[in-house]
Design a protein around this motif. Structure first.
Motif, PDB file in Angstrom:
ATOM      1  N   LEU A 150      -3.202   9.361   4.659  1.00 46.48           N
ATOM      2  CA  LEU A 150      -3.786   8.764   3.589  1.00 46.48           C
ATOM      3  C   LEU A 150      -3.146   7.380   3.167  1.00 46.48           C
ATOM      4  O   LEU A 150      -1.932   7.214   3.197  1.00 46.48           O
ATOM      5  CB  LEU A 150      -3.865   9.516   2.316  1.00 46.48           C
ATOM      6  CG  LEU A 150      -4.621  10.870   2.331  1.00 46.48           C
ATOM      7  CD1 LEU A 150      -4.332  11.544   1.056  1.00 46.48           C
ATOM      8  CD2 LEU A 150      -5.896  10.998   2.799  1.00 46.48           C
ATOM      9  N   LYS A 151      -3.911   6.178   2.887  1.00 41.28           N
ATOM     10  CA  LYS A 151      -3.569   4.960   2.569  1.00 41.28           C
ATOM     11  C   LYS A 151      -4.470   4.477   1.595  1.00 41.28           C
ATOM     12  O   LYS A 151      -5.298   4.477   1.631  1.00 41.28           O
ATOM     13  CB  LYS A 151      -3.537   4.030   3.975  1.00 41.28           C
ATOM     14  CG  LYS A 151      -2.932   2.656   3.881  1.00 41.28           C
ATOM     15  CD  LYS A 151      -3.082   1.842   5.070  1.00 41.28           C
ATOM     16  CE  LYS A 151      -3.157   2.574   6.399  1.00 41.28           C
ATOM     17  NZ  LYS A 151      -3.359   1.805   7.504  1.00 41.28           N
ATOM     18  N   GLY A 152      -3.603   3.943   0.605  1.00 38.07           N
ATOM     19  CA  GLY A 152      -4.488   3.162  -0.425  1.00 38.07           C
ATOM     20  C   GLY A 152      -3.720   2.129  -1.306  1.00 38.07           C
ATOM     21  O   GLY A 152      -2.287   2.101  -1.233  1.00 38.07           O
ATOM     22  N   ALA A 165     -11.864   9.260  11.010  1.00 39.17           N
ATOM     23  CA  ALA A 165     -11.657   8.366   9.956  1.00 39.17           C
ATOM     24  C   ALA A 165     -12.715   8.690   8.869  1.00 39.17           C
ATOM     25  O   ALA A 165     -13.793   8.937   9.394  1.00 39.17           O
ATOM     26  CB  ALA A 165     -11.767   7.165  10.462  1.00 39.17           C
ATOM     27  N   GLN A 166     -12.162   8.504   7.677  1.00 41.96           N
ATOM     28  CA  GLN A 166     -13.121   8.563   6.702  1.00 41.96           C
ATOM     29  C   GLN A 166     -12.758   7.278   5.469  1.00 41.96           C
ATOM     30  O   GLN A 166     -11.547   7.070   5.335  1.00 41.96           O
ATOM     31  CB  GLN A 166     -13.006   9.795   5.734  1.00 41.96           C
ATOM     32  CG  GLN A 166     -13.577  11.077   6.599  1.00 41.96           C
ATOM     33  CD  GLN A 166     -14.972  11.015   6.750  1.00 41.96           C
ATOM     34  OE1 GLN A 166     -15.752  11.186   5.681  1.00 41.96           O
ATOM     35  NE2 GLN A 166     -15.385  10.958   7.904  1.00 41.96           N
ATOM     36  N   SER A 167     -13.563   6.497   4.896  1.00 42.48           N
ATOM     37  CA  SER A 167     -13.536   5.560   3.840  1.00 42.48           C
ATOM     38  C   SER A 167     -14.214   5.623   2.908  1.00 42.48           C
ATOM     39  O   SER A 167     -13.895   4.933   1.801  1.00 42.48           O
ATOM     40  CB  SER A 167     -13.803   4.340   4.823  1.00 42.48           C
ATOM     41  OG  SER A 167     -15.065   4.049   5.176  1.00 42.48           O
ATOM     42  N   HIS A 168     -15.269   6.455   2.682  1.00 41.21           N
ATOM     43  CA  HIS A 168     -15.825   6.931   1.443  1.00 41.21           C
ATOM     44  C   HIS A 168     -15.980   8.212   1.280  1.00 41.21           C
ATOM     45  O   HIS A 168     -16.638   9.088   1.821  1.00 41.21           O
ATOM     46  CB  HIS A 168     -17.186   6.172   1.671  1.00 41.21           C
ATOM     47  CG  HIS A 168     -17.606   4.692   2.097  1.00 41.21           C
ATOM     48  ND1 HIS A 168     -17.201   4.049   3.124  1.00 41.21           N
ATOM     49  CD2 HIS A 168     -17.394   3.684   1.002  1.00 41.21           C
ATOM     50  CE1 HIS A 168     -17.090   2.875   2.778  1.00 41.21           C
ATOM     51  NE2 HIS A 168     -17.444   2.539   1.718  1.00 41.21           N
ATOM     52  N   LYS A 214       0.929  -1.249   0.012  1.00 36.13           N
ATOM     53  CA  LYS A 214      -0.086  -0.087  -0.016  1.00 36.13           C
ATOM     54  C   LYS A 214       0.809   1.207  -0.038  1.00 36.13           C
ATOM     55  O   LYS A 214       1.944   1.287   0.627  1.00 36.13           O
ATOM     56  CB  LYS A 214      -0.988   0.081   1.250  1.00 36.13           C
ATOM     57  CG  LYS A 214      -1.896  -0.783   1.239  1.00 36.13           C
ATOM     58  CD  LYS A 214      -3.098  -0.553   2.078  1.00 36.13           C
ATOM     59  CE  LYS A 214      -4.032  -1.641   1.960  1.00 36.13           C
ATOM     60  NZ  LYS A 214      -5.412  -0.908   2.608  1.00 36.13           N
ATOM     61  N   LEU A 271      -7.474   9.492   7.251  1.00 38.59           N
ATOM     62  CA  LEU A 271      -7.419   9.653   8.886  1.00 38.59           C
ATOM     63  C   LEU A 271      -7.081  11.340   9.179  1.00 38.59           C
ATOM     64  O   LEU A 271      -5.815  11.442   8.884  1.00 38.59           O
ATOM     65  CB  LEU A 271      -6.733   8.558   9.705  1.00 38.59           C
ATOM     66  CG  LEU A 271      -6.825   8.774  11.045  1.00 38.59           C
ATOM     67  CD1 LEU A 271      -8.261   8.476  11.687  1.00 38.59           C
ATOM     68  CD2 LEU A 271      -5.933   7.602  11.564  1.00 38.59           C
ATOM     69  N   ASP A 283      -7.655   4.593  -0.319  1.00 40.90           N
ATOM     70  CA  ASP A 283      -8.857   3.797   0.101  1.00 40.90           C
ATOM     71  C   ASP A 283      -9.148   4.247   1.643  1.00 40.90           C
ATOM     72  O   ASP A 283     -10.584   4.029   1.962  1.00 40.90           O
ATOM     73  CB  ASP A 283      -8.343   2.615   0.386  1.00 40.90           C
ATOM     74  CG  ASP A 283      -8.072   1.864  -0.811  1.00 40.90           C
ATOM     75  OD1 ASP A 283      -8.595   2.035  -2.103  1.00 40.90           O
ATOM     76  OD2 ASP A 283      -6.972   0.880  -1.014  1.00 40.90           O
ATOM     77  N   GLU A 284      -8.654   4.904   2.210  1.00 41.88           N
ATOM     78  CA  GLU A 284      -9.198   5.490   3.449  1.00 41.88           C
ATOM     79  C   GLU A 284      -8.018   6.779   3.994  1.00 41.88           C
ATOM     80  O   GLU A 284      -7.008   6.851   3.477  1.00 41.88           O
ATOM     81  CB  GLU A 284      -8.676   4.688   4.520  1.00 41.88           C
ATOM     82  CG  GLU A 284      -7.286   3.817   5.089  1.00 41.88           C
ATOM     83  CD  GLU A 284      -7.187   2.592   5.715  1.00 41.88           C
ATOM     84  OE1 GLU A 284      -6.674   3.036   6.909  1.00 41.88           O
ATOM     85  OE2 GLU A 284      -7.606   1.732   5.568  1.00 41.88           O
TER      86      GLU A 284
END
Length: 111
Positions: free
Chosen positions: A109-111, A80-83, A2, A33, A30-31
């Motif tokens: 950010l992570k993806g 946190a946010q995922s969408h 990732k 924070l 993808d997510e």
């Protein structure tokens, strides 16, 4: 493997009333924070309501699905946010007293 990236969105920014952070393009992730720090040297408020905002283009904004986060005093808070589509920012609404605060905002950010 990732990808991971952290950015400082606001650094020791004085705020009052209603404040919107700088928008950040992050459609690849993808997510997300947010790390919101409220500094103790300027924290004259009763509560800060924190609303994540999402946008498809960085121009038109709406509230992200989910709950509003309530911050009661100085310290570190994670949101946190995922969408979130392509763009993110936070809207902070201060309540009570003189309604002033100083914040630092990181976005991981992570993806």
């Amino acid at each position: 493997m990732k990808e991971f990236y952290t950015s400082v969105i606001e650094m020791r920014q004085p705020i009052d009333g209603i404040f919107s952070s700088e928008p950040y393009e992050c459609g690849w992730a993808d997510e997300a924070l947010f790390f919101l720090t409220v500094h103790s040297e300027q924290a004259d408020f009763t509560r800060i309501l924190v609303r994540p905002k999402i946008s498809p283009d960085g121009i038109h904004w709406l509230d992200a699905p989910g709950d509003v986060v309530s911050v009661q005093g100085p310290g570190l808070t994670a949101i946190a946010q995922s969408h979130f589509g392509g763009w993110l920012r936070l809207e902070l609404t201060l309540e009570g007293a003189a309604q002033t605060a100083m914040i630092t905002l990181h976005l991981a950010l992570k993806g």
